[in-house]
Design a protein around this motif. Structure first.
Motif, PDB file in Angstrom:
ATOM      1  N   LYS A 303       5.258   5.883   2.670  1.00 21.48           N
ATOM      2  CA  LYS A 303       6.327   5.015   2.153  1.00 21.48           C
ATOM      3  C   LYS A 303       5.805   3.599   1.940  1.00 21.48           C
ATOM      4  O   LYS A 303       6.100   2.949   0.927  1.00 21.48           O
ATOM      5  CB  LYS A 303       7.514   5.005   3.105  1.00 21.48           C
ATOM      6  N   GLU A 304       4.994   3.109   2.890  1.00 21.45           N
ATOM      7  CA  GLU A 304       4.403   1.776   2.747  1.00 21.45           C
ATOM      8  C   GLU A 304       3.416   1.726   1.579  1.00 21.45           C
ATOM      9  O   GLU A 304       3.288   0.705   0.910  1.00 21.45           O
ATOM     10  CB  GLU A 304       3.696   1.374   4.047  1.00 21.45           C
ATOM     11  N   ILE A 305       2.722   2.836   1.346  1.00 23.63           N
ATOM     12  CA  ILE A 305       1.807   2.900   0.204  1.00 23.63           C
ATOM     13  C   ILE A 305       2.603   2.760  -1.095  1.00 23.63           C
ATOM     14  O   ILE A 305       2.206   2.044  -2.017  1.00 23.63           O
ATOM     15  CB  ILE A 305       0.995   4.207   0.229  1.00 23.63           C
ATOM     16  N   GLY A 306       3.751   3.446  -1.160  1.00 26.15           N
ATOM     17  CA  GLY A 306       4.615   3.328  -2.328  1.00 26.15           C
ATOM     18  C   GLY A 306       5.126   1.916  -2.520  1.00 26.15           C
ATOM     19  O   GLY A 306       5.147   1.386  -3.641  1.00 26.15           O
ATOM     20  N   ASN A 307       5.557   1.275  -1.416  1.00 24.08           N
ATOM     21  CA  ASN A 307       5.991  -0.130  -1.476  1.00 24.08           C
ATOM     22  C   ASN A 307       4.898  -1.011  -2.057  1.00 24.08           C
ATOM     23  O   ASN A 307       5.138  -1.844  -2.949  1.00 24.08           O
ATOM     24  CB  ASN A 307       6.329  -0.644  -0.075  1.00 24.08           C
ATOM     25  N   ALA A 308       3.676  -0.837  -1.539  1.00 25.78           N
ATOM     26  CA  ALA A 308       2.559  -1.689  -1.957  1.00 25.78           C
ATOM     27  C   ALA A 308       2.228  -1.498  -3.427  1.00 25.78           C
ATOM     28  O   ALA A 308       1.905  -2.465  -4.128  1.00 25.78           O
ATOM     29  CB  ALA A 308       1.331  -1.383  -1.095  1.00 25.78           C
ATOM     30  N   ALA A 309       2.303  -0.265  -3.910  1.00 29.24           N
ATOM     31  CA  ALA A 309       2.000   0.007  -5.316  1.00 29.24           C
ATOM     32  C   ALA A 309       2.943  -0.770  -6.230  1.00 29.24           C
ATOM     33  O   ALA A 309       2.521  -1.339  -7.247  1.00 29.24           O
ATOM     34  CB  ALA A 309       2.094   1.503  -5.599  1.00 29.24           C
ATOM     35  N   VAL A 310       4.220  -0.823  -5.866  1.00 25.70           N
ATOM     36  CA  VAL A 310       5.195  -1.549  -6.690  1.00 25.70           C
ATOM     37  C   VAL A 310       4.966  -3.047  -6.606  1.00 25.70           C
ATOM     38  O   VAL A 310       5.097  -3.765  -7.608  1.00 25.70           O
ATOM     39  CB  VAL A 310       6.630  -1.179  -6.271  1.00 25.70           C
ATOM     40  N   ARG A 311       4.613  -3.549  -5.420  1.00 22.00           N
ATOM     41  CA  ARG A 311       4.335  -4.988  -5.308  1.00 22.00           C
ATOM     42  C   ARG A 311       3.145  -5.382  -6.184  1.00 22.00           C
ATOM     43  O   ARG A 311       3.168  -6.434  -6.840  1.00 22.00           O
ATOM     44  CB  ARG A 311       4.070  -5.364  -3.845  1.00 22.00           C
ATOM     45  N   LEU A 312       2.112  -4.548  -6.202  1.00 21.98           N
ATOM     46  CA  LEU A 312       0.964  -4.826  -7.064  1.00 21.98           C
ATOM     47  C   LEU A 312       1.379  -4.809  -8.533  1.00 21.98           C
ATOM     48  O   LEU A 312       0.948  -5.654  -9.325  1.00 21.98           O
ATOM     49  CB  LEU A 312      -0.141  -3.808  -6.820  1.00 21.98           C
ATOM     50  N   ALA A 313       2.221  -3.851  -8.898  1.00 18.92           N
ATOM     51  CA  ALA A 313       2.698  -3.771 -10.278  1.00 18.92           C
ATOM     52  C   ALA A 313       3.495  -5.018 -10.647  1.00 18.92           C
ATOM     53  O   ALA A 313       3.345  -5.569 -11.740  1.00 18.92           O
ATOM     54  CB  ALA A 313       3.549  -2.519 -10.461  1.00 18.92           C
ATOM     55  N   SER A 314       4.334  -5.474  -9.715  1.00 19.02           N
ATOM     56  CA  SER A 314       5.150  -6.660  -9.967  1.00 19.02           C
ATOM     57  C   SER A 314       4.277  -7.896 -10.191  1.00 19.02           C
ATOM     58  O   SER A 314       4.548  -8.719 -11.076  1.00 19.02           O
ATOM     59  CB  SER A 314       6.089  -6.899  -8.779  1.00 19.02           C
ATOM     60  N   GLU A 315       3.210  -8.024  -9.395  1.00 25.44           N
ATOM     61  CA  GLU A 315       2.296  -9.158  -9.566  1.00 25.44           C
ATOM     62  C   GLU A 315       1.646  -9.144 -10.940  1.00 25.44           C
ATOM     63  O   GLU A 315       1.456 -10.191 -11.566  1.00 25.44           O
ATOM     64  CB  GLU A 315       1.231  -9.117  -8.479  1.00 25.44           C
ATOM     65  N   LYS A 316       1.309  -7.945 -11.415  1.00 27.13           N
ATOM     66  CA  LYS A 316       0.706  -7.853 -12.750  1.00 27.13           C
ATOM     67  C   LYS A 316       1.720  -8.194 -13.835  1.00 27.13           C
ATOM     68  O   LYS A 316       1.406  -8.895 -14.804  1.00 27.13           O
ATOM     69  CB  LYS A 316       0.144  -6.446 -12.960  1.00 27.13           C
ATOM     70  N   ILE A 317       2.929  -7.698 -13.691  1.00 30.96           N
ATOM     71  CA  ILE A 317       3.965  -7.965 -14.684  1.00 30.96           C
ATOM     72  C   ILE A 317       4.207  -9.467 -14.822  1.00 30.96           C
ATOM     73  O   ILE A 317       4.348  -9.994 -15.927  1.00 30.96           O
ATOM     74  CB  ILE A 317       5.274  -7.248 -14.298  1.00 30.96           C
ATOM     75  N   ASN A 318       4.227 -10.152 -13.687  1.00 39.05           N
ATOM     76  CA  ASN A 318       4.566 -11.576 -13.672  1.00 39.05           C
ATOM     77  C   ASN A 318       3.355 -12.485 -13.805  1.00 39.05           C
ATOM     78  O   ASN A 318       3.483 -13.715 -13.687  1.00 39.05           O
ATOM     79  CB  ASN A 318       5.337 -11.906 -12.392  1.00 39.05           C
TER      80      ASN A 318
END
Length: 342
Positions: A303-318
């Protein structure tokens, strides 16, 4: 010129929430007060609506590509928790999750319509050439559970190889040298859903390397199959038939579902797990503690791995960073009766 990030800062919300609100995303769930703050920030900053329309080409949304079929994603606790982590973090960051591609089922003919998404999260072993093709449409890519990819993307994964080495070291320290491995094949998938089955699986790879390094090459003994309980039983049955007089004193199993089948096979043959042989597995799902004897297993917080993947994606988007990131998640061995290492 005022941009969306300035609007987000003034409204005290994420850029994703601003983008989805201005683009009238009906799946966005925010309070009326938040909506009013965004409207006020747009008005006060004189935000250019025409620019907003241009930015719509890259929306605050994540596309998900999975090599895992829908049934396995539901039935396997590792993948169900991974997906829950992705969903949870996307909601927290106000990122849309409005497109999922199941490569093993959807039979896509080509990559398409990924260019307008903010980022893409890929779960599993999509092959390198397919990743390179996808990057022509969208460079904001985060790959989960495939550390072998060399493309310029973000990677996040559990450190299976290190844990295999640690487990083997514990077994050797306890006096075991005749150690077998039971696991699943590596399955690479391309953009058309075509599968390539091979032995380049990270847990097996680490097992073989450790045995070589420890001078135990002659004791390398492994079985591979599909990642499911019946296959675990089949592979253990084969091992029993082949090693009647020299059966391993320890077995590492690639996942807990496989270990369930291994238990059935060994116990049917009269083997006492935890006494006649040691057994260590991976995942630490609920069944690990309900087996008799209890299964020593590596706990992986997917679950934490999934959380981290989205945070990385968000950083790229922004646009918050220019360099790619590799995150490895440590795991913890949970000791039960199938192997005492203390």
């Amino acid at each position: 010129m005022v941009g969306m990030r300035e609007v987000a800062r003034k409204a005290n919300v994420s850029p994703g929430a601003v983008s989805r609100f201005l683009n009238q995303d009906k799946t966005l769930s925010i309070s009326e007060d938040t909506k009013q703050r965004i409207r006020a920030a747009v008005r006060d900053l004189n935000y250019d609506i025409n620019k907003r329309k241009y930015e719509k080409a890259k929306i605050q949304s994540i596309g998900l590509i999975s090599t895992i079929d829908r049934k396995k994603e539901i039935d396997d606790p590792y993948f169900s928790q991974l997906r829950e982590g992705i969903k949870e973090e996307a909601q927290r960051l106000h990122l849309g999750l409005n497109r999922t591609y199941y490569l093993a089922e959807d039979n896509p003919q080509e990559w398409k319509d990924f260019d307008h998404l903010g980022a893409i999260v890929i779960i599993g072993t999509v092959n390198e050439s397919s990743i390179q093709k996808l990057m022509k449409q969208n460079k904001n890519i985060v790959i989960v559970d495939n550390p072998d990819i060399t493309a310029d993307v973000d990677l996040v994964y559990a450190d299976f190889e290190r844990m295999i080495q640690k487990n083997l070291s514990l077994l050797v320290a306890a006096g075991h040298t005749n150690i077998a491995y039971i696991g699943g094949y590596n399955i690479d998938i391309n953009e058309y859903g075509k599968k390539e089955i091979n032995e380049n699986e990270k847990r097996l790879r680490a097992y073989k390397q450790f045995m070589y390094d420890q001078g135990l090459k002659q004791n390398i003994n492994y079985k591979l199959g599909q990642w499911e309980p019946l296959e675990g039983r089949r592979m253990a049955d084969e091992l029993l038939a082949e090693k009647v007089d020299d059966f391993p004193t320890a077995i590492i199993v690639g996942s807990d579902p496989l270990a369930v089948g291994v238990y059935h096979s060994l116990q049917s043959a009269g083997k006492k797990i935890g006494e006649d042989l040691a057994l260590i597995s991976f995942d630490n799902i609920e069944i690990a503690q309900s087996l008799t004897p209890g299964l020593t297993s590596v706990n992986i917080n997917s679950k934490e791995i999934g959380n981290a993947a989205v945070r990385l994606a968000s950083e790229k988007i922004n646009g918050e960073r220019g360099e790619n990131v590799v995150l490895t998640f440590p795991s913890k061995l949970i000791e039960r009766e199938s192997f005492h290492f203390s």
